[in-house]
Design a protein around this motif. Structure first.
Motif, PDB file in Angstrom:
ATOM      1  N   LEU A  17       0.837  -1.215   0.000  1.00  0.00           N
ATOM      2  CA  LEU A  17       0.000   0.000   0.000  1.00  0.00           C
ATOM      3  C   LEU A  17       0.868   1.261   0.000  1.00  0.00           C
ATOM      4  O   LEU A  17       0.574   2.222  -0.724  1.00  0.00           O
ATOM      5  CB  LEU A  17      -0.933   0.010   1.218  1.00  0.00           C
ATOM      6  N   SER A  20       2.365   1.809  -3.460  1.00  0.00           N
ATOM      7  CA  SER A  20       1.378   2.300  -4.430  1.00  0.00           C
ATOM      8  C   SER A  20       1.000   3.748  -4.136  1.00  0.00           C
ATOM      9  O   SER A  20       0.805   4.540  -5.052  1.00  0.00           O
ATOM     10  CB  SER A  20       0.103   1.458  -4.396  1.00  0.00           C
ATOM     11  N   LEU A  21       0.876   4.074  -2.854  1.00  0.00           N
ATOM     12  CA  LEU A  21       0.450   5.428  -2.477  1.00  0.00           C
ATOM     13  C   LEU A  21       1.404   6.493  -3.028  1.00  0.00           C
ATOM     14  O   LEU A  21       0.959   7.529  -3.532  1.00  0.00           O
ATOM     15  CB  LEU A  21       0.358   5.558  -0.949  1.00  0.00           C
ATOM     16  N   GLU A  23       3.073   6.491  -5.622  1.00  0.00           N
ATOM     17  CA  GLU A  23       3.017   6.582  -7.087  1.00  0.00           C
ATOM     18  C   GLU A  23       1.809   7.393  -7.561  1.00  0.00           C
ATOM     19  O   GLU A  23       1.649   7.639  -8.747  1.00  0.00           O
ATOM     20  CB  GLU A  23       2.932   5.178  -7.721  1.00  0.00           C
ATOM     21  N   THR A  24       0.920   7.775  -6.634  1.00  0.00           N
ATOM     22  CA  THR A  24      -0.299   8.497  -7.028  1.00  0.00           C
ATOM     23  C   THR A  24       0.008   9.980  -7.236  1.00  0.00           C
ATOM     24  O   THR A  24       1.037  10.476  -6.790  1.00  0.00           O
ATOM     25  CB  THR A  24      -1.385   8.381  -5.935  1.00  0.00           C
ATOM     26  N   SER A  28      -6.380  12.644  -6.354  1.00  0.00           N
ATOM     27  CA  SER A  28      -7.110  11.654  -7.163  1.00  0.00           C
ATOM     28  C   SER A  28      -7.859  10.655  -6.285  1.00  0.00           C
ATOM     29  O   SER A  28      -7.549  10.503  -5.097  1.00  0.00           O
ATOM     30  CB  SER A  28      -6.114  10.916  -8.057  1.00  0.00           C
ATOM     31  N   GLU A  29      -8.815   9.961  -6.894  1.00  0.00           N
ATOM     32  CA  GLU A  29      -9.564   8.915  -6.180  1.00  0.00           C
ATOM     33  C   GLU A  29      -8.604   7.830  -5.689  1.00  0.00           C
ATOM     34  O   GLU A  29      -8.751   7.323  -4.581  1.00  0.00           O
ATOM     35  CB  GLU A  29     -10.614   8.281  -7.102  1.00  0.00           C
ATOM     36  N   ASP A  30      -7.632   7.493  -6.535  1.00  0.00           N
ATOM     37  CA  ASP A  30      -6.631   6.486  -6.169  1.00  0.00           C
ATOM     38  C   ASP A  30      -5.892   6.867  -4.900  1.00  0.00           C
ATOM     39  O   ASP A  30      -5.666   6.048  -4.012  1.00  0.00           O
ATOM     40  CB  ASP A  30      -5.553   6.398  -7.268  1.00  0.00           C
ATOM     41  N   ARG A  31      -5.470   8.131  -4.861  1.00  0.00           N
ATOM     42  CA  ARG A  31      -4.716   8.607  -3.706  1.00  0.00           C
ATOM     43  C   ARG A  31      -5.576   8.546  -2.446  1.00  0.00           C
ATOM     44  O   ARG A  31      -5.118   8.063  -1.406  1.00  0.00           O
ATOM     45  CB  ARG A  31      -4.208  10.028  -3.951  1.00  0.00           C
ATOM     46  N   LYS A  32      -6.826   9.008  -2.569  1.00  0.00           N
ATOM     47  CA  LYS A  32      -7.717   8.990  -1.392  1.00  0.00           C
ATOM     48  C   LYS A  32      -7.935   7.567  -0.904  1.00  0.00           C
ATOM     49  O   LYS A  32      -7.877   7.282   0.289  1.00  0.00           O
ATOM     50  CB  LYS A  32      -9.081   9.604  -1.752  1.00  0.00           C
ATOM     51  N   GLU A  33      -8.201   6.674  -1.853  1.00  0.00           N
ATOM     52  CA  GLU A  33      -8.497   5.291  -1.486  1.00  0.00           C
ATOM     53  C   GLU A  33      -7.276   4.609  -0.863  1.00  0.00           C
ATOM     54  O   GLU A  33      -7.389   3.943   0.167  1.00  0.00           O
ATOM     55  CB  GLU A  33      -8.963   4.541  -2.735  1.00  0.00           C
ATOM     56  N   LEU A  34      -6.119   4.777  -1.488  1.00  0.00           N
ATOM     57  CA  LEU A  34      -4.914   4.130  -0.962  1.00  0.00           C
ATOM     58  C   LEU A  34      -4.516   4.703   0.397  1.00  0.00           C
ATOM     59  O   LEU A  34      -4.070   3.966   1.282  1.00  0.00           O
ATOM     60  CB  LEU A  34      -3.755   4.264  -1.957  1.00  0.00           C
TER      61      LEU A  34
END
Ligand SMILES: [Fe+2]
Ligand SMILES: [Fe+2]
Length: 148
Positions: A17, A20-21, A23-24, A28-34
């Protein structure tokens, strides 16, 4: 599953996690979710690890040293998470702090796996390692399923 095997499963998830975080980009939604996933994972793991690995170790002199060191690092990670919550996700300082958190997480997990768990393995009885593993997992699941 003994306590160390159980702890390592969450460590693998924390590493992936955190990788991946960082790399955001932007808010973004990805950043918030991760970020939410990492925050929840760190919280559930550290609560259960403090209670079922570190507290039992404190009754031993070597264990007390390990525990003080590890709890200080848990606290530093909490503070970085808090700092991230208070920073605008789209600002450059957010990702700079996220990278600091990721480095701290990697450092902490490596130290636990290569040093603290080896020392703790000599302090705890085999039967205790199994019992603590079950208790850790139950506590971890409780916080994993809760909103934090
Ligand atoms: Fe830890
Ligand atoms: Fe850990």
């Amino acid at each position: 599953m003994n306590i160390f095997e159980a702890l390592r499963e969450s460590h693998e998830l924390q590493r992936s996690l955190a990788n991946s975080l960082i790399e955001t980009s932007g808010a973004s939604e990805d950043r918030k979710e991760l970020f939410d996933l990492l925050k929840n994972e760190l919280y559930a793991h550290s609560v259960a690890e403090d209670r079922y690995l570190y507290i039992p170790l404190m009754f031993n002199d070597v264990g007390l040293d390990i525990t003080r060191h590890a709890l200080a690092e848990h606290h530093e990670m909490d503070e970085l998470v808090e700092q991230l919550e208070e920073t605008d996700m789209s600002s450059p300082s957010w990702i700079a702090t996220a990278k600091q958190l990721s480095e701290k997480v990697h450092h902490h997990l490596k130290e636990e796996e290569h040093k603290f768990f080896q020392q703790a393995g000599k302090i705890l009885e085999e039967s205790e390692k199994e019992k603590l593993g079950k208790k850790y997992l139950a506590e971890y699941q409780k916080y994993k399923n809760a909103d934090t």
